[in-house]
Design a protein around this motif. Structure first.
Motif, PDB file in Angstrom:
ATOM      1  N   LEU A   1       0.929  -1.183   0.156  1.00 46.56           N
ATOM      2  CA  LEU A   1      -0.242  -0.048   0.053  1.00 46.56           C
ATOM      3  C   LEU A   1       0.968   1.060   0.167  1.00 46.56           C
ATOM      4  CD1 LEU A   1      -2.777  -0.490   2.518  1.00 46.56           C
ATOM      5  CD2 LEU A   1      -3.006  -1.180   0.104  1.00 46.56           C
ATOM      6  N   LYS A   2       0.712   2.026  -0.787  1.00 52.98           N
ATOM      7  CA  LYS A   2       1.288   3.244  -0.761  1.00 52.98           C
ATOM      8  C   LYS A   2       0.353   4.727  -0.908  1.00 52.98           C
ATOM      9  CE  LYS A   2       3.567   0.580  -4.377  1.00 52.98           C
ATOM     10  NZ  LYS A   2       3.706   0.042  -5.473  1.00 52.98           N
ATOM     11  N   ASN A   3       0.765   5.329   0.400  1.00 51.17           N
ATOM     12  CA  ASN A   3       0.293   6.651   0.387  1.00 51.17           C
ATOM     13  C   ASN A   3      -1.277   6.628   0.494  1.00 51.17           C
ATOM     14  OD1 ASN A   3       0.131   9.248   1.145  1.00 51.17           O
ATOM     15  ND2 ASN A   3       0.362   9.974  -0.948  1.00 51.17           N
ATOM     16  N   VAL A   4      -1.852   5.734   1.020  1.00 49.58           N
ATOM     17  CA  VAL A   4      -3.606   5.456   1.030  1.00 49.58           C
ATOM     18  C   VAL A   4      -4.132   6.317   2.135  1.00 49.58           C
ATOM     19  CG1 VAL A   4      -5.337   4.038   1.424  1.00 49.58           C
ATOM     20  CG2 VAL A   4      -3.589   3.101   0.133  1.00 49.58           C
ATOM     21  N   SER A   5      -4.812   7.138   1.709  1.00 48.86           N
ATOM     22  CA  SER A   5      -5.650   8.106   2.612  1.00 48.86           C
ATOM     23  C   SER A   5      -7.192   8.030   2.443  1.00 48.86           C
ATOM     24  CB  SER A   5      -5.310   9.544   2.585  1.00 48.86           C
ATOM     25  OG  SER A   5      -3.830   9.731   2.965  1.00 48.86           O
ATOM     26  N   THR A   6      -8.134   7.615   3.567  1.00 48.16           N
ATOM     27  CA  THR A   6      -9.258   7.664   3.310  1.00 48.16           C
ATOM     28  C   THR A   6     -10.000   7.805   4.722  1.00 48.16           C
ATOM     29  OG1 THR A   6     -11.446   6.939   2.074  1.00 48.16           O
ATOM     30  CG2 THR A   6      -9.850   5.498   3.119  1.00 48.16           C
ATOM     31  N   SER A   7     -11.286   8.270   4.835  1.00 49.01           N
ATOM     32  CA  SER A   7     -11.960   8.254   6.144  1.00 49.01           C
ATOM     33  C   SER A   7     -13.443   7.418   5.616  1.00 49.01           C
ATOM     34  CB  SER A   7     -12.471   9.583   6.476  1.00 49.01           C
ATOM     35  OG  SER A   7     -11.307  10.058   7.259  1.00 49.01           O
ATOM     36  N   ILE A   8     -13.654   6.387   6.486  1.00 48.12           N
ATOM     37  CA  ILE A   8     -15.084   5.774   6.121  1.00 48.12           C
ATOM     38  C   ILE A   8     -15.905   6.016   7.729  1.00 48.12           C
ATOM     39  CG2 ILE A   8     -15.933   3.472   6.027  1.00 48.12           C
ATOM     40  CD1 ILE A   8     -13.491   2.609   4.607  1.00 48.12           C
ATOM     41  N   ALA A   9     -17.111   6.456   7.345  1.00 48.53           N
ATOM     42  CA  ALA A   9     -17.910   6.747   8.511  1.00 48.53           C
ATOM     43  C   ALA A   9     -18.633   5.556   9.035  1.00 48.53           C
ATOM     44  CB  ALA A   9     -18.674   7.948   8.279  1.00 48.53           C
ATOM     45  N   SER A  10     -18.877   5.820  10.357  1.00 46.66           N
ATOM     46  CA  SER A  10     -19.837   4.639  10.802  1.00 46.66           C
ATOM     47  C   SER A  10     -21.038   4.224  10.013  1.00 46.66           C
ATOM     48  CB  SER A  10     -20.247   5.063  12.276  1.00 46.66           C
ATOM     49  OG  SER A  10     -21.138   4.356  12.992  1.00 46.66           O
ATOM     50  N   GLY A  11     -21.231   2.936   9.866  1.00 47.33           N
ATOM     51  CA  GLY A  11     -22.583   2.770   9.208  1.00 47.33           C
ATOM     52  C   GLY A  11     -22.456   2.558   7.792  1.00 47.33           C
ATOM     53  N   GLU A  12     -21.210   3.042   7.248  1.00 49.85           N
ATOM     54  CA  GLU A  12     -21.174   3.063   5.654  1.00 49.85           C
ATOM     55  C   GLU A  12     -20.859   1.530   5.153  1.00 49.85           C
ATOM     56  OE1 GLU A  12     -19.443   6.049   3.104  1.00 49.85           O
ATOM     57  OE2 GLU A  12     -18.040   6.226   4.797  1.00 49.85           O
ATOM     58  N   PHE A  13     -21.367   1.234   4.074  1.00 49.30           N
ATOM     59  CA  PHE A  13     -21.077   0.011   3.452  1.00 49.30           C
ATOM     60  C   PHE A  13     -20.221   0.264   2.061  1.00 49.30           C
ATOM     61  CE2 PHE A  13     -21.794  -3.713   0.868  1.00 49.30           C
ATOM     62  CZ  PHE A  13     -22.518  -4.848   1.396  1.00 49.30           C
ATOM     63  N   VAL A  14     -19.044  -0.291   2.094  1.00 47.80           N
ATOM     64  CA  VAL A  14     -18.103  -0.100   1.213  1.00 47.80           C
ATOM     65  C   VAL A  14     -17.576  -1.125   0.565  1.00 47.80           C
ATOM     66  CG1 VAL A  14     -15.599   1.072   1.219  1.00 47.80           C
ATOM     67  CG2 VAL A  14     -16.935   1.755   2.934  1.00 47.80           C
ATOM     68  N   VAL A  15     -17.337  -1.022  -0.666  1.00 46.68           N
ATOM     69  CA  VAL A  15     -16.893  -2.245  -1.581  1.00 46.68           C
ATOM     70  C   VAL A  15     -15.511  -1.732  -2.261  1.00 46.68           C
ATOM     71  CG1 VAL A  15     -17.209  -3.668  -3.788  1.00 46.68           C
ATOM     72  CG2 VAL A  15     -19.052  -2.902  -2.281  1.00 46.68           C
ATOM     73  N   VAL A  16     -14.559  -2.759  -2.142  1.00 49.67           N
ATOM     74  CA  VAL A  16     -13.326  -2.310  -2.539  1.00 49.67           C
ATOM     75  C   VAL A  16     -12.808  -3.136  -3.907  1.00 49.67           C
ATOM     76  CG1 VAL A  16     -10.589  -2.363  -1.770  1.00 49.67           C
ATOM     77  CG2 VAL A  16     -12.329  -2.022  -0.087  1.00 49.67           C
ATOM     78  N   GLY A  17     -12.811  -2.524  -4.832  1.00 51.36           N
ATOM     79  CA  GLY A  17     -12.415  -3.182  -6.172  1.00 51.36           C
ATOM     80  C   GLY A  17     -11.139  -2.970  -6.636  1.00 51.36           C
ATOM     81  N   GLY A  18     -10.906  -3.644  -7.854  1.00 48.04           N
ATOM     82  CA  GLY A  18      -9.599  -3.428  -8.443  1.00 48.04           C
ATOM     83  C   GLY A  18      -9.023  -4.708  -8.999  1.00 48.04           C
ATOM     84  N   PRO A  19      -7.869  -4.657  -9.708  1.00 48.73           N
ATOM     85  CA  PRO A  19      -7.215  -5.713 -10.401  1.00 48.73           C
ATOM     86  C   PRO A  19      -6.636  -6.704  -9.443  1.00 48.73           C
ATOM     87  CG  PRO A  19      -5.908  -3.870 -10.948  1.00 48.73           C
ATOM     88  CD  PRO A  19      -7.146  -3.266 -10.120  1.00 48.73           C
ATOM     89  N   ASN A  20      -6.472  -7.897  -9.476  1.00 43.48           N
ATOM     90  CA  ASN A  20      -5.425  -8.988  -8.841  1.00 43.48           C
ATOM     91  C   ASN A  20      -4.326  -8.296  -8.376  1.00 43.48           C
ATOM     92  OD1 ASN A  20      -7.500 -10.892  -8.800  1.00 43.48           O
ATOM     93  ND2 ASN A  20      -6.693 -11.708 -10.680  1.00 43.48           N
ATOM     94  N   GLY A  21      -3.822  -8.326  -7.398  1.00 37.63           N
ATOM     95  CA  GLY A  21      -2.376  -7.884  -6.925  1.00 37.63           C
ATOM     96  C   GLY A  21      -2.435  -6.446  -6.637  1.00 37.63           C
ATOM     97  N   ALA A  22      -3.566  -5.707  -6.566  1.00 32.29           N
ATOM     98  CA  ALA A  22      -3.796  -4.304  -6.426  1.00 32.29           C
ATOM     99  C   ALA A  22      -3.573  -3.780  -4.902  1.00 32.29           C
ATOM    100  CB  ALA A  22      -4.993  -3.573  -6.916  1.00 32.29           C
ATOM    101  N   GLY A  23      -3.417  -4.638  -3.881  1.00 31.07           N
ATOM    102  CA  GLY A  23      -3.436  -4.220  -2.627  1.00 31.07           C
ATOM    103  C   GLY A  23      -4.707  -4.323  -1.976  1.00 31.07           C
TER     104      GLY A  23
END
Lengths: 246, 275
Positions: A23-45
């Motif tokens: 992981l390189k320089n990842v910044s984000t904020s996820i609030a309470s109760g959110e439904f988050v889907v993380v996508g991306g190609p294989n090996g993306a982290g």
């Protein structure tokens, strides 16, 4: 369930023995109760992203706060409040662990050394087993179940600890279409109850019909961080899965 | 301790030593076999073996030297086995070969020098000349092994189910794992004189493997493995003395035969019949 927050500020994560960050320089904020889907190609982290949130992998730079706790210094405390359904599990068919025993393990981290599960723990296990509809499997050895049934057991194990945040790595990978829909309903229910859900997935046909937050990862970077309806998730992920600057 | 049952002091000491060594090794063996770290146990038994040989060469107490060597290997193996990206098997293979070479070198050199050193005790064990202190030390480590499992039972069961899942559940896996390596190091070092460096591995793996053929619960495994190990070891010691046979090798052969039988009659391996 009380939803938990995730605040990542410029984090880098590398595997032990490697000087190359995943992981390189990842910044984000996820609030309470959110439904988050993380996508991306294989090996993306994507899996590394989940395991950085619950402190299973060391964050080498930046700061991660989960449920208000610093992940680097309070990893165990974070993992007691964060459920994590792993990918690529395989259990020995002869292993001496019943489904009920495995679900109860979700409570062990909350108990502390030397303490045995009590009535509250048994009740939480009963509720998780009931929610996943696996009452008929309770006394069966986990190694003798199908991949989909094992997936349900692992989700129940994590729900048994009443997590503030639930991380899931490819939860639909072993499931048939009916079971996907069922699990999707379960996840919608717990998100509606206030639990933050963060799910890595390549299967977008069983997402809950609500607004979804999408994070797309490419080569260890976040290349997209947005919200959209469930039926647009697949297209958005496809469009942004080309490379770090796509 | 068992003089009221076995009047002959030598036989009594042998039976006691075998009993305690088998309890300690088999209880830890259940964890070792389920964590798939048998090669770590194997390397540590040979580290104790090498440590004893080096210690005796330099005029030190063989048992103390064995403990120091196996603890050193435990300290190396702990961090090593946690680095998932490193080929642990290769490094264990190198360490095992190195330990074996050190042990054989010092044993051969002592024999060349005519130091009056009997290598067979270190290789295959010797139950006829045990000090009472050795038996007390074995009793303490076998009680410690049982207490370790009792106190950390739920953590151990979660770890042997799946280490990553246990860690994700918020269980402190690392201290338990390091305590396990420490207990293995002490247990194999204290058992070395009785069972021998080449056979000790049988006590660490085979009783647990026999119990695994029949037990459907983790609790059952932790009860059955020491029961099997204790019964076979005590019977081996008694028969060995009765018929003047080497106790360690005789018991190791009995364990292996019992394992083959267990695999053949295991209800877990029965294929369901019917249409």
């Amino acid at each position: 369930m009380v939803g938990g927050t995730i605040d990542l500020a410029g984090i880098y994560t590398a595997y032990e023995g490697s000087d190359r960050p995943v992981l390189k320089n990842v910044s984000t904020s996820i609030a309470s109760g959110e439904f988050v889907v993380v996508g991306g190609p294989n090996g993306a982290g994507k899996t590394t992203f989940l395991e950085s949130i619950n402190g299973m992998l060391p964050i080498t730079h930046g700061q991660a706060r989960v449920c208000g706790l610093d992940v680097t210094s309070h990893g165990y405390a974070v993992r007691r409040r964060v459920g994590y359904v792993i990918q690529n599990f395989a259990f020995d068919p002869l292993a001496p662990f019943t489904v009920r025993h495995v679900v109860m393990m979700g409570r062990y981290g909350l108990l502390g050394y030397g303490k045995q599960p009590g009535e509250d723990d048994r009740q939480a296990v009963d509720e998780a087993i009931h929610l996943l509809g696996i009452e008929d499997l309770e006394e069966r050895p986990i190694g003798k179940l199908s991949g989909g049934q094992q997936q349900k057991v692992l989700i129940a194990q994590n729900l048994a600890k009443n997590p503030d945040i639930l991380l899931l790595d490819e939860p639909f990978s072993n499931l048939d279409l009916c079971t996907r829909d069922f699990i999707s309903e379960v996840l919608t229910g717990i998100a509606d109850a206030g639990c933050t859900v963060v799910m890595v997935s390549h299967a977008f046909d069983a997402l809950p019909t609500r607004e979804i937050r999408i994070l797309v990862m490419n080569d260890g970077h976040l290349s997209l961080d947005t919200c959209c309806p469930a039926d647009e998730v697949e297209e958005r992920v496809r469009t942004h899965s080309g490379g770090p600057h796509a | 301790m068992l003089e009221f049952l076995i009047p002959n002091n030598i036989v009594c000491h042998a039976v006691e030593a075998m009993l305690f060594a088998s309890i300690a090794c088999s209880v830890l063996g259940v964890i070792i076999t389920h964590l798939n770290i048998s090669s770590i146990g194997f390397t540590m038994t040979h580290a104790a073996f090498a440590g004893a040989a080096v210690g005796i060469f330099f005029g030190l107490d063989g048992t103390i030297a064995a403990i120091l060597a196996s603890l050193t290997i435990a300290a190396i193996l702990g961090p090593l086995s946690e680095k998932a990206r490193m080929s642990t098997d290769t490094i264990l293979g190198v360490l095992f070969g190195m330990m074996m070479a050190i042990a054989i070198f010092f044993i051969a050199y002592m024999q060349y020098l005519g130091a009056g050193f009997n290598a067979s005790a270190l290789l295959f064990g010797n139950v006829t000349s045990l000090y009472r202190e050795e038996i007390y030390a074995l009793a303490v480590i076998s009680v410690a092994a049982v207490l370790f499992v009792l106190i950390f039972f739920k953590e151990i069961t979660a770890i042997i189910f799946d280490r990553r899942i246990a860690e994700a559940a918020g269980i402190r896996v690392r201290p338990i794992y390091y305590a396990l390596l420490f207990m293995i190091a002490i247990s194999v070092s204290l058992s070395l004189n009785i069972i021998g460096g080449l056979l000790l591995y049988v006590w660490l793996v085979t009783p647990a493997a026999i119990a695994y053929q029949f037990c459907t619960t983790v609790r059952g495994l932790f009860l059955s493995a020491p029961l099997v190990a204790g019964s076979v070891s005590v019977a081996g010691a008694w028969i060995g003395f009765q018929y003047s046979l080497p106790v360690g090798p005789l018991t190791a052969v009995a364990f292996s035969a019992l394992f083959l039988m267990a695999v053949m009659i295991s209800p877990k391996r029965r294929v369901p019949t019917g249409t």
